[in-house]
Structures are given as structure tokens and as C-alpha cells.
Design a protein around this motif. Structure first.
Motif, PDB file in Angstrom:
ATOM      1  N   ASP A 157      57.096   2.271 -26.937  1.00 43.69           N
ATOM      2  CA  ASP A 157      58.256   3.630 -26.900  1.00 43.69           C
ATOM      3  C   ASP A 157      59.539   3.112 -25.702  1.00 43.69           C
ATOM      4  N   TRP A 158      60.603   1.883 -26.564  1.00 48.64           N
ATOM      5  CA  TRP A 158      61.276   1.494 -25.844  1.00 48.64           C
ATOM      6  C   TRP A 158      62.379   2.867 -24.934  1.00 48.64           C
ATOM      7  N   PRO A 159      62.823   2.568 -24.080  1.00 47.01           N
ATOM      8  CA  PRO A 159      63.325   3.149 -23.049  1.00 47.01           C
ATOM      9  C   PRO A 159      64.976   3.496 -23.494  1.00 47.01           C
ATOM     10  N   VAL A 160      65.315   2.800 -24.813  1.00 47.81           N
ATOM     11  CA  VAL A 160      66.590   3.202 -25.269  1.00 47.81           C
ATOM     12  C   VAL A 160      67.233   3.610 -26.634  1.00 47.81           C
ATOM     13  N   THR A 161      68.303   4.439 -26.173  1.00 49.51           N
ATOM     14  CA  THR A 161      68.510   4.848 -27.298  1.00 49.51           C
ATOM     15  C   THR A 161      69.096   3.440 -28.657  1.00 49.51           C
ATOM     16  N   GLU A 162      70.195   3.082 -28.234  1.00 46.42           N
ATOM     17  CA  GLU A 162      70.843   2.707 -29.096  1.00 46.42           C
ATOM     18  C   GLU A 162      70.698   0.789 -28.504  1.00 46.42           C
ATOM     19  N   PRO A 163      70.021   0.052 -29.034  1.00 50.65           N
ATOM     20  CA  PRO A 163      69.275  -1.082 -28.083  1.00 50.65           C
ATOM     21  C   PRO A 163      70.272  -2.051 -29.133  1.00 50.65           C
ATOM     22  N   ILE A 164      71.002  -3.393 -27.993  1.00 53.02           N
ATOM     23  CA  ILE A 164      71.512  -3.712 -28.913  1.00 53.02           C
ATOM     24  C   ILE A 164      70.430  -5.481 -28.977  1.00 53.02           C
ATOM     25  N   VAL A 165      70.324  -5.704 -30.031  1.00 53.92           N
ATOM     26  CA  VAL A 165      69.260  -6.925 -30.457  1.00 53.92           C
ATOM     27  C   VAL A 165      69.671  -7.534 -31.729  1.00 53.92           C
ATOM     28  N   SER A 166      69.784  -8.835 -30.872  1.00 52.55           N
ATOM     29  CA  SER A 166      70.280  -9.723 -32.150  1.00 52.55           C
ATOM     30  C   SER A 166      70.110  -9.619 -33.575  1.00 52.55           C
ATOM     31  N   GLY A 167      69.803 -10.724 -34.416  1.00 55.20           N
ATOM     32  CA  GLY A 167      69.832 -10.464 -36.193  1.00 55.20           C
ATOM     33  C   GLY A 167      68.135 -10.536 -36.752  1.00 55.20           C
ATOM     34  N   ARG A 168      68.301 -12.097 -36.074  1.00 50.73           N
ATOM     35  CA  ARG A 168      66.648 -12.718 -35.398  1.00 50.73           C
ATOM     36  C   ARG A 168      65.917 -12.159 -35.455  1.00 50.73           C
ATOM     37  N   ASP A 169      65.956 -11.580 -33.819  1.00 45.04           N
ATOM     38  CA  ASP A 169      64.742 -10.420 -33.527  1.00 45.04           C
ATOM     39  C   ASP A 169      64.554  -9.313 -34.767  1.00 45.04           C
ATOM     40  N   ASN A 170      65.311  -8.594 -35.040  1.00 48.88           N
ATOM     41  CA  ASN A 170      65.251  -7.901 -36.107  1.00 48.88           C
ATOM     42  C   ASN A 170      64.335  -8.658 -37.591  1.00 48.88           C
ATOM     43  N   SER A 171      64.660  -9.894 -37.830  1.00 50.63           N
ATOM     44  CA  SER A 171      63.870 -10.150 -39.080  1.00 50.63           C
ATOM     45  C   SER A 171      62.626  -9.998 -38.376  1.00 50.63           C
ATOM     46  N   PHE A 172      61.817 -10.102 -37.675  1.00 47.83           N
ATOM     47  CA  PHE A 172      60.261 -10.330 -37.010  1.00 47.83           C
ATOM     48  C   PHE A 172      59.423  -9.731 -37.717  1.00 47.83           C
ATOM     49  N   VAL A 173      58.544 -10.233 -38.425  1.00 42.45           N
ATOM     50  CA  VAL A 173      56.973  -9.721 -38.700  1.00 42.45           C
ATOM     51  C   VAL A 173      57.249  -8.747 -37.748  1.00 42.45           C
ATOM     52  N   ASN A 174      56.450  -7.643 -38.917  1.00 42.27           N
ATOM     53  CA  ASN A 174      55.438  -6.584 -37.869  1.00 42.27           C
ATOM     54  C   ASN A 174      54.582  -7.059 -37.727  1.00 42.27           C
TER      55      ASN A 174
END
Ligand SMILES: Cc1cn([C@H]2C[C@H](O)[C@@H](COP(=O)(O)OP(=O)(O)O[C@H]3O[C@H](C)C(=O)[C@H](O)[C@H]3O)O2)c(=O)[nH]c1=O
Length: 177
Positions: free
Chosen positions: A152-169
Motif C-alpha cells: 500500500d504505497w503511501p501516496v495519493t497521486e503517484p507520478i509514474v512513467s508509461g513504461r512502469d505502468n506497462s509492466f506485467v502484474n
């Protein structure tokens, strides 16, 4: 340097040598004899650093075999919440994660090959140094989605790259380690 175990097998929290005087601060983050005594790799092949804004999440990264590497991470400015996930099927902490706050100078984290690494920036900015035991291989540069590891990351609106959001679960990840 003092090495402290964590909940993940082989992931160590290292207490850096820190010396303060009227001029400022001196920090030692690597010592071959101390690392050797802890059976830690001393053959770093690359070193790089990133500067991140508050609420940035980078990760969860690793290099796939045969380009996997051990990683020594520390903060030279600011503070981060460093998060590691164990991707080694033979490890007693397989699929578990640990979160460790790293404040500038104080400590480093040693991450063995077969683990994914990421962090959340807690301060306005944070400079994070990475020392790794293999050279960068784009074809082996891989990751796990940061929000799929049960943390549970302690952040409400994280800034994440498109690449990092494209990884497998994590649940769909087939480990090669
Ligand atoms: C690692 C690396 C990256 N790159 C290129 C690839 C991208 O175009 C750009 C930034 O790479 P990336 O988005 O992977 O950077 P971070 O997201 O900060 O990843 C880093 O932070 C997380 C938390 C880690 O644990 C990784 O080891 C480390 O790579 O540099 C290179 O050209 N050479 C390199 O050695």
C-alpha cells in the motif's frame, strides 16, 4: 559498515560510515573488505543516479537472466521509501516485499539478483544512486507493475512513467530466476 538483515533473504540494510565536522559531512558507501566479509559482491560494473520529484514512483525494475545483477542503492539528497520484491522461486521470501525508508547519507540497501527494486520519493526531490554488477542490457531490462505487489504505497497521486505502468502484474509474472 554494519549489515542488517531484512525480511527478504539476502536483502541487507547497510549502515554507512558517516563523519560530521565543522566543514560538513563525509560518507563512505562502499568498502571492499567489509563487503567481502559479508559475502557481498564487490565487482560493480555500472553506477548511475536519478533525481526525482516528490511522489514519483520508479520501479519495479530488474534485469532478466543472464544479465541479472546485484544492486547497491543509497540516497545522497532527500529521502525515499525503497521497496524490494523477491522474485526467486527457491527463496524462503519468494513473492514477499519489504519497504525501507532511506534518508540521505545514513544507510544503503543491498539487493541481490532476482529481486525487483523500486521506490517512492518522500522529499521534495531525492537523488538516488545505483551501483550494479552487470552492464545495462536493454533486451533484459524488465519489471513488475508497482501496484501489483501487495504493497500500500503511501501516496495519493503517484507520478509514474508509461513504461512502469506497462509492466506485467506480479501474479502473472513467470520467474526466470
Ligand atoms: C538503467 C539504464 C537506463 N537507461 C535508459 C533507459 C531509459 O530510456 C532511461 C531511464 O531509464 P529508466 O526509466 O529505467 O530509469 P529509472 O526508472 O530511474 O530506473 C532506475 O530506477 C529503478 C528504481 C531501478 O531499480 C533501476 O535499476 C534503475 O534503472 O535511461 C540507459 O540508457 N542505461 C541504463 O543503464
Amino acid at each position: 559498515m554494519k549489515a542488517n538483515p531484512t525480511a527478504l533473504a539476502g536483502v541487507l540494510l547497510l549502515e554507512n560510515f558517516v563523519s560530521h565536522d565543522k566543514r560538513g559531512t563525509f560518507i563512505k558507501t562502499f568498502h571492499a573488505n567489509s563487503f567481502g566479509a559479508e559475502q557481498l559482491t564487490v565487482d560493480f560494473r555500472e553506477s548511475y543516479y536519478s533525481v526525482s520529484h516528490k511522489d514519483v514512483i520508479r520501479g519495479m525494475h530488474f534485469q532478466r537472466p543472464p544479465h541479472e545483477h546485484d544492486k547497491l542503492v543509497y540516497v545522497t539528497q532527500g529521502s525515499i521509501l525503497d521497496v524490494i520484491v523477491d522474485l526467486r522461486p527457491d527463496s524462503p521470501s519468494y513473492l514477499q516485499h519489504v519497504a525501507i525508508q532511506l534518508n540521505e547519507h545514513i544507510s544503503s540497501v543491498y539487493i541481490p539478483r532476482g529481486c525487483a527494486h523500486g521506490f517512492l520519493t518522500l522529499s521534495d526531490t531525492a537523488t538516488v544512486v545505483y551501483n550494479v554488477t552487470s552492464v545495462y542490457e536493454p533486451s533484459a531490462d524488465a519489471g513488475i507493475r508497482w501496484d501489483s505487489i501487495g504493497f500500500d504505497w503511501p501516496v495519493t497521486e503517484p507520478i509514474v512513467s508509461g513504461r512502469d505502468n506497462s509492466f506485467v502484474n506480479l501474479e502473472d509474472f513467470d520467474s526466470e530466476f
